[in-house]
Scaffold this motif. Structure first.
Motif, PDB file in Angstrom:
ATOM      1  N   ILE A   9       7.879  -1.715  36.994  1.00 57.82           N
ATOM      2  CA  ILE A   9       8.874  -0.929  37.705  1.00 57.82           C
ATOM      3  C   ILE A   9       9.995  -0.478  36.791  1.00 57.82           C
ATOM      4  CG2 ILE A   9      10.196  -2.962  38.419  1.00 57.82           C
ATOM      5  CD1 ILE A   9      10.539  -1.436  41.103  1.00 57.82           C
ATOM      6  N   LEU A  10      10.260  -1.231  35.728  1.00 56.54           N
ATOM      7  CA  LEU A  10      11.386  -0.876  34.876  1.00 56.54           C
ATOM      8  C   LEU A  10      11.107   0.421  34.130  1.00 56.54           C
ATOM      9  CD1 LEU A  10      12.497  -4.325  33.584  1.00 56.54           C
ATOM     10  CD2 LEU A  10      13.642  -2.808  35.180  1.00 56.54           C
ATOM     11  N   ARG A  12       9.133   2.731  35.225  1.00 55.70           N
ATOM     12  CA  ARG A  12       8.780   3.809  36.126  1.00 55.70           C
ATOM     13  C   ARG A  12      10.025   4.639  36.444  1.00 55.70           C
ATOM     14  NH1 ARG A  12       8.087   4.127  41.718  1.00 55.70           N
ATOM     15  NH2 ARG A  12       8.770   1.982  42.001  1.00 55.70           N
ATOM     16  N   PRO A  14      12.415   6.600  38.735  1.00 61.81           N
ATOM     17  CA  PRO A  14      12.602   6.376  40.159  1.00 61.81           C
ATOM     18  C   PRO A  14      11.780   7.382  40.966  1.00 61.81           C
ATOM     19  CG  PRO A  14      14.697   6.785  39.049  1.00 61.81           C
ATOM     20  CD  PRO A  14      13.642   6.807  38.005  1.00 61.81           C
ATOM     21  N   SER A  16      12.026   8.565  43.771  1.00 63.51           N
ATOM     22  CA  SER A  16      12.685   9.548  44.605  1.00 63.51           C
ATOM     23  C   SER A  16      13.534  10.501  43.785  1.00 63.51           C
ATOM     24  CB  SER A  16      13.557   8.838  45.631  1.00 63.51           C
ATOM     25  OG  SER A  16      12.805   7.874  46.292  1.00 63.51           O
ATOM     26  N   ARG A  77       0.768  -5.127  44.751  1.00 59.34           N
ATOM     27  CA  ARG A  77       1.861  -5.109  43.774  1.00 59.34           C
ATOM     28  C   ARG A  77       1.414  -4.480  42.451  1.00 59.34           C
ATOM     29  NH1 ARG A  77       6.438  -7.835  44.634  1.00 59.34           N
ATOM     30  NH2 ARG A  77       6.675  -8.201  42.415  1.00 59.34           N
ATOM     31  N   LEU A  82       4.495  -3.040  40.415  1.00 60.90           N
ATOM     32  CA  LEU A  82       5.490  -4.114  40.478  1.00 60.90           C
ATOM     33  C   LEU A  82       5.098  -5.303  39.621  1.00 60.90           C
ATOM     34  CD1 LEU A  82       6.264  -4.076  44.298  1.00 60.90           C
ATOM     35  CD2 LEU A  82       7.646  -3.152  42.450  1.00 60.90           C
ATOM     36  N   LEU A  99       6.791   6.697  46.406  1.00 66.79           N
ATOM     37  CA  LEU A  99       5.998   5.544  46.814  1.00 66.79           C
ATOM     38  C   LEU A  99       6.846   4.626  47.684  1.00 66.79           C
ATOM     39  CD1 LEU A  99       3.388   3.803  46.341  1.00 66.79           C
ATOM     40  CD2 LEU A  99       4.653   2.724  44.493  1.00 66.79           C
ATOM     41  N   PHE A 101       6.938   0.879  49.827  1.00 66.08           N
ATOM     42  CA  PHE A 101       6.281  -0.424  49.772  1.00 66.08           C
ATOM     43  C   PHE A 101       6.938  -1.306  50.821  1.00 66.08           C
ATOM     44  CE2 PHE A 101       5.132  -4.603  48.316  1.00 66.08           C
ATOM     45  CZ  PHE A 101       3.935  -4.442  47.627  1.00 66.08           C
ATOM     46  N   ARG A 103       7.094  -5.063  52.065  1.00 63.95           N
ATOM     47  CA  ARG A 103       6.695  -6.439  51.785  1.00 63.95           C
ATOM     48  C   ARG A 103       6.311  -7.157  53.063  1.00 63.95           C
ATOM     49  NH1 ARG A 103       9.200  -8.719  47.689  1.00 63.95           N
ATOM     50  NH2 ARG A 103      10.696  -7.440  46.601  1.00 63.95           N
ATOM     51  N   TYR A 119      20.478   3.695  53.431  1.00 64.64           N
ATOM     52  CA  TYR A 119      20.507   3.376  52.003  1.00 64.64           C
ATOM     53  C   TYR A 119      19.670   4.328  51.138  1.00 64.64           C
ATOM     54  CZ  TYR A 119      20.197   0.689  47.665  1.00 64.64           C
ATOM     55  OH  TYR A 119      20.237   0.312  46.353  1.00 64.64           O
ATOM     56  N   PRO A 120      18.391   4.540  51.455  1.00 64.99           N
ATOM     57  CA  PRO A 120      17.601   5.416  50.581  1.00 64.99           C
ATOM     58  C   PRO A 120      18.124   6.852  50.580  1.00 64.99           C
ATOM     59  CG  PRO A 120      16.181   4.222  52.118  1.00 64.99           C
ATOM     60  CD  PRO A 120      17.578   4.011  52.570  1.00 64.99           C
ATOM     61  N   LEU A 123      21.269   7.187  48.399  1.00 68.03           N
ATOM     62  CA  LEU A 123      20.932   7.237  46.976  1.00 68.03           C
ATOM     63  C   LEU A 123      20.616   8.659  46.541  1.00 68.03           C
ATOM     64  CD1 LEU A 123      18.612   4.122  46.645  1.00 68.03           C
ATOM     65  CD2 LEU A 123      20.841   4.402  45.584  1.00 68.03           C
ATOM     66  N   ARG A 167      12.960   2.048  57.122  1.00 70.82           N
ATOM     67  CA  ARG A 167      13.672   2.279  55.866  1.00 70.82           C
ATOM     68  C   ARG A 167      12.711   2.761  54.783  1.00 70.82           C
ATOM     69  NH1 ARG A 167      16.477  -2.867  53.119  1.00 70.82           N
ATOM     70  NH2 ARG A 167      14.271  -3.252  52.759  1.00 70.82           N
ATOM     71  N   ALA A 168      11.468   2.246  54.829  1.00 72.15           N
ATOM     72  CA  ALA A 168      10.479   2.689  53.836  1.00 72.15           C
ATOM     73  C   ALA A 168      10.021   4.117  54.138  1.00 72.15           C
ATOM     74  CB  ALA A 168       9.285   1.745  53.820  1.00 72.15           C
TER      75      ALA A 168
END
Lengths: 354, 231
Positions: A9-10, A12, A14, A16, A77, A82, A99, A101, A103, A119-120, A123, A167-168
């Protein structure tokens, strides 16, 4: 093909970054969104998760079934980027893929229900009015509108799951990976979540324990055992046609494509039918015996593997293979063995129509 | 006992009179402590976050070093920094010795491990989870890190407050690197030392009471704010 390597993930970008409303052309149906080759992930003392080859395409809905510990979560994952896969494998995401996800135990941010949904969008620096209207619309869809100002830690388990899914989804993901979205849900939350997923335009890959849920939502159901995909239908899914009730024989029956006629507890819809039988409800014996069980078929043990004190038997019947789970003790007491002729019995009510 | 009560009475009179000298000392103390804490927090939080979020070989060692470093005596740090900024030392040309900046340098070093270790303890439980969740929802690495701090804000503010409490009440660094210069580097703690040694118990008491009040007030403020946020 324009794809960016996902290296954890680091690395990748973002997902969005482009923003859901940037006018980017959505992927055409069938376009590969996530493509994985030779991914592996080692759990040293136990086993290695392997994704030999998997592609999630736009418009597809795929279910991943398998028992606890079969590697479903790690599969998801790995595909989400991830987890860092072992050497040699690669997992590519479509460039700029949005993408989502979910959980199994989603983390909700402190603050309100509405705040979590916003929140999303915040951003993306969307205008306040647009955020408010999209949050309000999503609150309606997840049926949490009356709880918009409720603190997220005051929600029930089902409400939490609905909020996390909302939220996803609010950022309009193109691909959504979900880890047991249907686990431990009250009836209402389950129907809300199933409704949201069945109407979502996103390509879905979800892990579940519930075969019926899997088959209702997904066209393709993949079966995972000990970290690997196993071929064939997972856990006794048989397809066939309902048999018209005729004169003498009472009760509903289904004739499978393999030629097995199974008595079922409830009459199926006429025409195509798919049924599943829990491997735990199959009774394995050396010889036929008289009982209340209406289904009894002779067969032969085609495969057997032991897991956690149980033996999974694959029993070849005329035209079909059924999986049965017996305890290690029963397996030994009955003197079962590969190739041995056995009889499989199960109640009509043990047959679930999918 | 009479002597104590007498001094206390004088001390209260001094405070009530807003003694200019006393106010100046309080102001210096607050300036230095706020600067030290702010700089130390800025330097300590990113590594605390990273250690909390990642697994790496040697992590237990790093953590136990941090915890040991929390117990470094102030005078030892004073000595070390002194060795670097004294007139004829490597950084002597910067003329830092006996300035408020020198105190800040020493105090930052003092509480860096403290804030890092306490913040790590506050963050470790959720850092990886929150970071990943935020990233999955589209957050940049920076925004996701911020979200981690936000989600553990009670523990993080407690860590920073602990650092502040440590620097405002320490005397070794302030004395060795500040030099207790009146009107410049005299802080409450160094002033108390001086006044006591000169027999001015009333002034020493007055300063002590002010220090106590400051510490209690800041503690109360943080607690009330945290409770308001949690409610």
């Amino acid at each position: 093909m324009d794809m960016a390597a996902a290296e954890g993930i680091l690395a990748r970008a973002p997902s969005s970054a482009a923003g859901p409303d940037s006018g980017r052309t959505p992927p055409e149906a069938g376009a590969p969104l996530i493509a994985a080759q030779g991914l592996s992930f080692a759990y040293p003392p136990h086993f290695t998760i392997e994704i030999a080859s998997f592609t999630l395409r736009a418009g597809e809905r795929t279910a991943l079934v398998g028992r606890n510990g079969s590697g479903k979560t790690t599969w998801l994952r790995l595909l989400a980027g991830l987890e860092r896969p072992g050497p040699g494998g690669c997992c590519r995401h479509r460039a700029g893929l949005r993408l989502g996800f979910l959980r199994q135990n989603p983390y909700l941010f402190s603050g309100t229900v509405g705040g979590n949904l916003a929140y999303p969008l915040a951003l993306l620096r969307l205008p306040r009015a647009e955020i408010a209207s999209r949050v309000a619309a999503m609150l309606e869809r997840i049926e949490l509108a009356p709880l918009a100002r409720r603190r997220s830690d005051e929600l029930s388990g089902g409400e939490r799951k609905r909020l996390a899914l909302g939220r996803a989804l609010i950022g309009k993901p193109e691909a959504l990976l979900l880890d047991e979205p249907d686990a431990h849900l009250d009836r209402r939350s389950r129907s809300v979540i199933e409704g949201l997923l069945s109407t979502s335009p996103a390509a879905l890959l979800f892990a579940t324990h519930d075969l019926r849920f899997a088959h209702r939502l997904a066209r393709e159901v993949l079966h995972l055992r000990a970290g690997r995909l196993v071929p064939g239908t997972p856990e006794n899914v048989l397809s066939g046609r309902a048999v018209e009730p005729s004169g003498t024989s009472a009760g509903a029956r289904i004739r499978t494509s393999g030629g097995l006629t199974i008595r079922v507890g409830h009459p199926p819809e006429p025409g195509e039918a798919r049924v599943t039988i829990d491997p735990r409800s199959l009774v394995v014996s050396r010889e036929a015996f008289d009982s209340s069980m209406q289904n009894q078929f002779p067969g032969r043990i085609a495969a057997a593997h032991e897991e956690n004190g149980n033996v999974w038997l694959e029993i070849a019947l005329a035209g079909e293979v059924l999986t049965a789970i017996v305890s290690r003790g029963s397996y030994e007491r009955l003197g079962l063995n590969l190739g041995l002729p056995v009889v499989v019995s199960f109640k009509a009510n043990a047959v679930e129509i999918l | 006992m009479d002597f104590l009560l007498h001094s206390l009475g004088d001390a209260l009179r001094l405070i009530a009179a807003f003694d200019r000298d006393l106010l100046g000392i309080v102001a210096t103390t607050l300036r230095v402590a706020v600067a030290s804490t702010a700089i130390a927090a800025l330097l300590a939080l990113p590594p605390a976050l990273l250690i909390a979020r990642r697994e790496f070989p040697g992590k237990p060692l790093v953590l136990s070093l941090l915890r040991s470093a929390m117990a470094i005596p102030t005078v030892l740090i004073g000595l070390l920094v002194y060795a670097f900024i004294a007139r004829n030392a490597p950084l002597g040309g910067m003329r830092l010795l006996f300035t408020p900046a020198a105190i800040v340098i020493g105090q930052v070093l003092l509480i860096l491990p403290l804030i890092t270790a306490l913040a790590h303890a506050a963050l470790q439980q959720r850092a990886a989870l929150v970071y990943e969740e935020a990233r999955l929802l589209g957050a940049s690495p920076r925004a996701a890190s911020w979200q981690v701090l936000v989600e553990s804000r009670l523990g993080v503010t407690t860590a920073v407050a602990a650092g502040f409490g440590r620097v405002i009440s320490e005397v070794g660094i302030a004395l060795m690197l500040g030099g207790n210069i009146r009107g410049s580097t005299r802080t409450i703690t160094t002033a108390i030392t001086l006044e006591t040694s000169q027999g001015n118990f009333a002034r020493a008491f007055a300063l002590g009471l002010v220090l106590l009040a400051l510490v209690v007030l800041i503690h109360l403020f943080l607690r009330l704010r945290n409770e308001a946020r949690a409610a």
